[in-house]
Structures are given as C-alpha cells and as structure tokens.
Design an enzyme around this catalytic site. Structure first.
Site, short mmCIF file in Angstrom:
data_model
loop_
_atom_site.label_atom_id
_atom_site.label_comp_id
_atom_site.label_asym_id
_atom_site.label_seq_id
_atom_site.Cartn_x
_atom_site.Cartn_y
_atom_site.Cartn_z
CB CYS A 86 18.74 -42.64 -121.11
SG CYS A 86 18.51 -43.01 -122.87
CG HIS A 194 16.88 -38.04 -121.06
ND1 HIS A 194 18.23 -38.14 -120.80
CD2 HIS A 194 16.62 -38.92 -122.06
CE1 HIS A 194 18.77 -39.04 -121.60
NE2 HIS A 194 17.82 -39.53 -122.38
CD GLU A 196 18.84 -35.81 -118.14
OE1 GLU A 196 19.38 -36.29 -119.15
OE2 GLU A 196 17.95 -36.42 -117.51
#
Length: 217
Positions: A86, A194, A196
């Site tokens: 990002c 994302h 994660e």
C-alpha cells in the site's frame, strides 16, 4: 531469517506486518525507525501501509528521503528482498525502485473492501507458492491506489513479466488492472492489497499467508 519492518511517522500497518511475521510465521522481526541506516543481518525488508509523513505533498514523496531508504536502495541492488504494501508501494515508486505512480482512485473515494486478485506472474519468489493464474482475495484500503504509467513503461512491464498481480474486478482504475508489480530482478515487489491482513482465519482469511511465507525460503 530476520525481517525488518520500516516505521515512518504516520505508518499504521507496521504492527500488523509484525504480527503476521512474528505471530503467524514465527519469524524474528526487527522494527526499523526511519532514521536508521543499519540493515545488516536482515534477509528481507517490508515497507508497510499507512500515511508516511502524513502523505504531505504526495504519497511517499517525503518518505523517499528517509535515511533508512538510502540504505534500502543498496540492500535491494544487492538482491535483498523488499516488499512494499500500500503506502509502501507508493514509497517504492517515489524511490525509483519500481516504475510508475499511484494516483487518486478513479472515483475519488477511499476504498476499503476485499479485492479478488489473479496472480499474473510467479517469476518473483514472493508469489511462487501460488502458481500462475491462481486466484486469491486480499483486503484493500486506499485513496491513492490507481496505478498509472506511460505506454512504454507498461509495455516494458508486460514484456519483462513484471506484472505480478491483477485485480479481478478493477476497483480504482489502475491501468491494465494492475494491483502489484516487481522490478526486473524480481526481488522487489510492490502491491496495494494487504497480505498481512489475510494471514489468520480469525481476521478474515489466509490468502496472504503464502506471500509472507516466501520469507522462509
């Protein structure tokens, strides 16, 4: 195997990345304050999401001058693995490690949703666990995620197999549905989604886990 996570003033996903690497994958993780320059002992460096330096002037425009990123340039040139997520992707384009730019979403709104994705290339170690044409779903959360580049740059990305991920349903107007790209060597990956946030079933899926597990290889 030790992972570095860069922390800028305004970063807000650094602890999410640390949870994914330490909590889910049991990888030793070192937080790197933006003023640090010592990357010795690190096997990979992650630039997390957020709003580095408040995203003043332009997303990533100030972060590119951080001392830690001058060391990152040398780290990447020697084959060190770098992942920009990002805002981290935006920083990598400002730094010149990846081509193009991330601009305002086509609808001019902040977008926060799960995005269907297709793996376009497994040339990079980051995506080899998925296989070509694999489908996955990762969260996105950005206001400036529209990838743009010149026609010549786009052709280079296509010819060099540097387009790593494409959106299944383009949410922001990115050229060629691009969600993530690599450098020609494949050791640097930038993406807007994302991974994660998709490593633990408790937080809504595990499609991002294989990307971060590449750090174990």
């Amino acid at each position: 195997m030790t992972i570095g996570v860069v922390v800028f003033p305004g970063s807000n996903c650094d602890r999410d990345v640390q949870w994914a690497t330490e909590g889910c994958l049991n990888l030793p993780t070192r937080r790197l304050w933006h003023e640090e320059t010592d990357l010795s002992g690190l096997d990979a460096v992650v630039l997390p999401g957020g709003f580095s330096y408040g995203d003043y002037l332009r997303c990533g425009a100030i972060a590119r001058f951080a001392p830690v990123l001058q060391s990152l340039m040398d780290f990447a040139s020697k084959g060190g693995r770098v992942l920009g997520i990002c805002n981290g992707f935006q920083v990598l384009t400002e730094l010149g490690l990846l081509p193009g730019a991330l601009t305002r979403n086509q609808n001019l709104h902040f977008i926060c949703e799960d995005a269907p994705l297709h793996v376009s290339s497994t040339r990079t170690d980051w995506l080899k666990a998925y296989g070509n044409a694999a489908s996955l779903v990762l969260p996105i959360a950005h206001g400036e995620g529209r990838y743009q580049c010149s026609n010549d740059t786009l052709k280079q990305l296509q010819d060099q197999d540097c387009i790593a991920l494409r959106y299944g349903s383009n949410p922001n107007g990115s050229v060629d549905d691009i969600a993530g790209i690599t450098n020609p060597s494949g050791n640097v990956l930038g993406l807007m989604p994302h991974p994660e946030r998709a490593c633990d079933p408790a937080t809504g899926g595990t499609d991002g886990r294989s990307m971060l597990k590449a750090l174990l290889n």
